[in-house]
Design an enzyme around this catalytic site. Structure first.
Site, short mmCIF file in Angstrom:
data_model
loop_
_atom_site.label_atom_id
_atom_site.label_comp_id
_atom_site.label_asym_id
_atom_site.label_seq_id
_atom_site.Cartn_x
_atom_site.Cartn_y
_atom_site.Cartn_z
N TRP A 1 -2.70 -2.30 -1.64
CA TRP A 1 -2.86 -3.83 -1.67
C TRP A 1 -3.54 -5.10 -0.78
O TRP A 1 -3.35 -4.85 0.29
CB TRP A 1 -1.08 -3.84 -1.39
CG TRP A 1 -0.36 -5.12 -2.47
CD1 TRP A 1 -0.06 -5.54 -3.32
CD2 TRP A 1 -0.13 -6.55 -1.38
NE1 TRP A 1 0.34 -6.97 -3.78
CE2 TRP A 1 -0.29 -7.50 -2.51
CE3 TRP A 1 -0.45 -6.98 -0.22
CZ2 TRP A 1 1.07 -8.76 -2.31
CZ3 TRP A 1 0.34 -7.95 0.18
CH2 TRP A 1 1.03 -9.24 -0.94
N LYS B 1 6.35 -3.97 -4.38
CA LYS B 1 7.60 -3.64 -4.18
C LYS B 1 8.57 -3.74 -2.37
O LYS B 1 9.59 -4.37 -1.99
CB LYS B 1 8.12 -2.00 -4.71
CG LYS B 1 9.70 -2.18 -4.23
CD LYS B 1 10.30 -2.92 -5.31
CE LYS B 1 11.87 -2.71 -5.51
NZ LYS B 1 12.50 -3.87 -5.93
N CYS C 1 0.61 -1.22 -0.38
CA CYS C 1 -0.21 0.44 0.41
C CYS C 1 0.99 1.30 -0.18
O CYS C 1 1.95 1.21 0.55
CB CYS C 1 -0.99 0.03 1.37
SG CYS C 1 -1.52 -1.15 1.33
N LYS D 1 13.70 -14.45 -10.67
CA LYS D 1 13.56 -13.43 -12.01
C LYS D 1 12.68 -13.80 -12.86
O LYS D 1 11.08 -13.03 -13.43
CB LYS D 1 14.48 -12.67 -12.35
CG LYS D 1 14.86 -11.55 -12.68
CD LYS D 1 14.95 -10.55 -11.38
CE LYS D 1 14.71 -10.75 -9.65
NZ LYS D 1 15.20 -10.28 -8.93
N GLU E 1 18.51 -17.93 -8.27
CA GLU E 1 17.95 -16.41 -9.15
C GLU E 1 17.82 -15.50 -10.34
O GLU E 1 16.49 -15.79 -10.31
CB GLU E 1 19.18 -15.05 -7.97
CG GLU E 1 18.94 -13.50 -8.65
CD GLU E 1 17.24 -13.21 -7.34
OE1 GLU E 1 17.04 -13.86 -7.09
OE2 GLU E 1 16.95 -12.17 -8.44
N HIS F 1 17.08 -37.40 -8.39
CA HIS F 1 16.50 -37.83 -7.27
C HIS F 1 14.71 -37.71 -7.03
O HIS F 1 14.58 -37.03 -6.41
CB HIS F 1 16.97 -38.01 -5.90
CG HIS F 1 17.76 -38.25 -6.50
ND1 HIS F 1 18.68 -39.38 -5.20
CD2 HIS F 1 19.41 -37.37 -6.22
CE1 HIS F 1 20.13 -39.74 -5.47
NE2 HIS F 1 19.94 -38.22 -5.69
N ASN G 1 -1.69 1.61 6.21
CA ASN G 1 -0.43 0.55 5.60
C ASN G 1 -0.62 -0.01 7.16
O ASN G 1 -0.30 0.77 8.18
CB ASN G 1 0.87 1.45 5.32
CG ASN G 1 0.96 1.74 3.88
OD1 ASN G 1 -1.10 2.57 3.14
ND2 ASN G 1 1.41 2.43 3.01
N GLY G 2 -0.18 -1.52 6.61
CA GLY G 2 0.28 -2.50 7.16
C GLY G 2 -0.97 -3.08 7.86
O GLY G 2 -1.87 -3.19 6.82
N ARG H 1 5.25 -0.10 -5.83
CA ARG H 1 5.37 -0.71 -5.01
C ARG H 1 3.99 -1.75 -5.08
O ARG H 1 4.12 -2.83 -4.35
CB ARG H 1 4.43 -0.02 -3.60
CG ARG H 1 5.79 1.25 -3.12
CD ARG H 1 4.97 2.30 -2.66
NE ARG H 1 4.62 0.97 -1.55
CZ ARG H 1 5.60 1.11 -0.37
NH1 ARG H 1 6.99 2.28 0.05
NH2 ARG H 1 5.33 0.79 1.44
N GLU I 1 8.13 -14.24 -11.50
CA GLU I 1 7.61 -13.00 -11.11
C GLU I 1 7.37 -12.59 -11.83
O GLU I 1 6.53 -12.18 -11.98
CB GLU I 1 8.43 -12.83 -10.01
CG GLU I 1 10.39 -11.82 -10.76
CD GLU I 1 10.11 -11.40 -9.02
OE1 GLU I 1 9.23 -11.00 -7.88
OE2 GLU I 1 11.63 -11.19 -8.86
C1 F6R Z 1 11.84 -10.44 -5.99
C2 F6R Z 1 12.32 -9.17 -5.23
C3 F6R Z 1 11.86 -9.77 -3.61
C4 F6R Z 1 12.46 -9.06 -2.81
C5 F6R Z 1 12.00 -10.11 -1.36
C6 F6R Z 1 12.77 -8.76 -0.34
O1 F6R Z 1 12.64 -9.69 -7.49
O2 F6R Z 1 12.49 -7.73 -4.86
O3 F6R Z 1 11.91 -11.54 -3.90
O4 F6R Z 1 13.74 -9.38 -2.69
O5 F6R Z 1 10.54 -9.13 -1.08
O6 F6R Z 1 12.58 -7.69 0.00
P1 F6R Z 1 13.85 -6.72 0.64
O7 F6R Z 1 14.92 -6.92 0.34
O8 F6R Z 1 13.16 -5.02 0.72
O9 F6R Z 1 14.06 -7.00 1.97
#
Ligand code: F6R
Length: 608
Positions: free
Chosen positions: A74, A603, A2, A482, A478, A501, A98-99, A28, A485
């Site tokens: 959100w 985000k 949010c 990427k 990773e 396995h 927010n929260g 976000r 997502e």
């Molecule tokens: C994936 C991504 C998330 C963040 C995760 C942690 O592309 O961005 O997996 O890495 O939500 O976020 P932070 O680094 O802000 O704690």
């Protein structure tokens, strides 16, 4: 997650400020939006499901205003509908939040008994009614907010307007970020700096359990005893440029192009003159610790896995990498000889913040590797190493991840020198390589056509596998995250040796397998595993180094390959991820997905 924006002042139309601010927070992630402004001395609320443009279409229902609060939601409690969107109003209180209010069910029961009726399914409407109900008896706004804070369990940042006080915005927060930004005879609130960068770069960080009353010419901030306090005014270093695409089609692409500069800015904090002694002076001393816990979420967790691989190999310290959401609820075997490293771009991730607090309670020393200056984790950790990634807008992290890995590499190099695992002469060569790293990343980014060809080859597939061993497995994880997502293709990362396995049963004719082979010590073993998939029809995309390509590249165990330049082992994982980020980007683009704001994601994950 949010977003909150608020404005009070007569220089601008509050509606424009709110919409501009909310748009700056779109990155976000959100699924509905709303605003509340004062028109003809009355509060008017307009909300809509979906994107901000839906909200804008409805704004002709309200006129110019000098004060207002806005929100992008959100969904957490209740579906993303117009009714559930913020602001909410109960009695004389209008509020954005927010929260998460954890005890909202309990509060709701009490409020129902008092006669409150609720339209939405949200926890926020309960908070709003709670504040209204307390205010009815206390008739004192600050006391009301303090009492509400005592009664609410969970996290919150509130922007509030009271019907009988239409020249002030009230705010308070606990564990969800909120800033108060300063203009000239006008002031703002926001959950995040980008929201106000079009207007000002001066701001105050509101801390947990602080209360603010904001008018056009005054900002009063109170501590939890309701004493007026002075707070530092901060100036955001960046400009509005950082929240603009600067000609790139997507923020993700722009941020990948930022990577060479980010890497340079990050290491230059510690090594300006290419002198190894500077690094030794500027890096934390790990000699006090017997073991290290690295705790993080998502990509930051993957960065931690690379850190583990490097630290254990070169610095001889056992490293335990934990997902913050697991760490916070399990038995931890840490003590005063444990260093706990929290890795977080935002510095606000709820699970990582909770893990930090738990580690501190257990008496371990905490070190944050953080991007956002002044964020909660940065403030609460015993010490911080900042990555210099600047504002990262795309939901999928790219440049911040690279800088996190770089800091973990630098920590390792420092410890490896003090352990005499690498000589100072060797360290000098490593630093020479570090200087070359930004240009090497730049050259890789320029190989755009290669990534496009690979993307064309795989974008219609429904399942894609990533494999590697050791550090290459961490890189694969990773790369897989990427891709999934942003493209929504089901992709999984496996330790190459694990395939037989179980997972290899999923490989059939044409199944894409992205194989990462950068670690010389284990390359032959991984190549055997790749051949096993190839024998079952896999379409293999190989990511390897120049050196390994010279040794094994003539063989026929792959279909397409990307070759990354040779560099010190400490930096190979940084180079290897760049092609994977760009392949994910090109695949998502071909599939026409919303690359910067993938569905269901946010985000900064400030809820558990
Ligand atoms: C994936 C991504 C998330 C963040 C995760 C942690 O592309 O961005 O997996 O890495 O939500 O976020 P932070 O680094 O802000 O704690």
């Amino acid at each position: 997650m949010c977003g909150i924006v608020g404005y009070v002042g007569k220089n601008k139309n509050a509606l424009h400020v709110l919409i501009d601010g909310l748009k700056a927070l779109e990155y976000r992630g959100y699924d509905s939006a709303g605003i509340a402004v004062i028109n003809d001395d009355k509060i008017k609320i307009v909300k809509s499901h979906g994107k901000i443009k839906n909200l804008e279409e409805k704004l002709n229902e309200v006129d110019n205003s000098y004060i207002g609060i806005g929100h992008t939601r959100w969904a957490t409690h209740g579906k993303p509908t117009e009714v559930n969107a913020h602001p909410h109003k109960a009695g004389s209180v209008t509020l954005v939040h927010n929260g998460i209010i954890e005890n909202y069910e309990e509060l709701k029961k009490d409020l129902r008994k008092q006669g409150y009726k609720f339209k939405s399914e949200t926890d926020t409407e309960i908070a709003c009614a709670l504040i209204d109900s307390i205010y009815k008896t206390s008739n004192n706004k600050l006391l009301t907010l303090k009492k509400a804070n005592e009664m609410i369990k969970g996290s919150f940042a509130f922007g509030i307007i009271f019907d009988n006080d239409i020249n002030n915005i009230y705010s308070m927060r606990k564990d969800s970020p909120l800033i108060i930004a300063l203009g000239d005879n006008e002031n703002y609130i926001a959950s995040d700096v980008p929201a106000i960068l079009s207007f000002t770069n001066k701001y105050i960080l509101l801390d947990s359990n602080e209360y603010a009353v904001i008018s056009e010419d005054k900002i009063d901030i109170y501590d939890n005893n309701l004493n007026l306090i002075n707070k530092d005014i901060k100036e955001y270093e960046g400009t509005k440029e950082v929240v603009m695409k600067n000609g790139y089609e997507h923020f993700m692409l722009k941020e990948i192009h930022d990577e060479p500069k980010v890497i340079e800015n990050t290491f230059k904090q510690f090594i300006k003159n290419n002198d190894i002694n500077e690094l030794i002076d500027n890096m934390p001393d790990l000699s006090k610790y017997d073991n290290i816990d690295i705790v993080a979420c998502g990509s930051a967790y993957h960065a931690g896995l690379i850190g583990k691989s490097l630290i254990e190999k070169f610095a001889d310290i056992p490293v335990n990498v934990e997902l913050a959401s697991e760490y916070r609820y399990k038995k931890n075997f840490n003590n005063e000889k444990t260093l706990t490293i929290l890795v977080s771009q935002s510095g606000e991730t709820a699970d990582t913040l909770a893990a930090l607090r738990k580690a501190k309670q257990n008496g371990t020393y905490t070190l944050g590797i953080i991007n956002v200056v002044g964020s909660s984790i940065a403030r609460e950790a015993d010490s911080v190493l900042y990555i210099k990634a600047g504002c990262e807008i795309a939901v999928a992290t790219t440049k911040a991840y690279l800088a996190q890995v770089l800091i973990l590499s630098l920590i390792t190099i420092n410890k490896a020198i003090s352990n005499n695992n690498i000589s100072k002469e060797k360290a000098k060569l490593i630093l020479e390589d570090l200087k070359k790293l930004p240009n090497m990343i730049d050259d890789l980014i320029k190989e755009k056509e290669k990534f496009e060809i690979i993307a064309k080859n795989i974008y219609k597939d429904n399942n894609i596998f990533f494999i590697g061993r050791g550090v290459d497995y961490a890189i694969s994880m990773e790369g897989s995250l990427k891709l999934k997502e942003i493209s929504y293709i089901n992709s999984q990362a496996y330790a190459a040796g694990e395939l037989k396995h179980g997972t290899i049963s999923l490989i059939e004719n044409g199944t894409p397998v992205v194989a990462v082979v950068t670690d010389e010590n284990i390359a032959e073993k991984t190549i055997s595993n790749i051949k096993e998939t190839k024998a079952r029809g896999a379409n293999v995309i190989l990511i390897t180094t120049q050196k390994l390509n010279e040794k094994y590249g003539d063989s026929d165990f792959y279909d397409q390959k990307i070759v990354i330049p040779n560099i010190s082992e400490f930096f190979t994982p940084i180079l290897a991820i760049v092609p994977l980020q760009l392949i994910a980007y090109e695949v998502a683009k071909l599939r026409g997905e919303n690359i910067d704001q993938p569905r269901n994601l946010a985000k900064s994950v400030t809820v558990e």
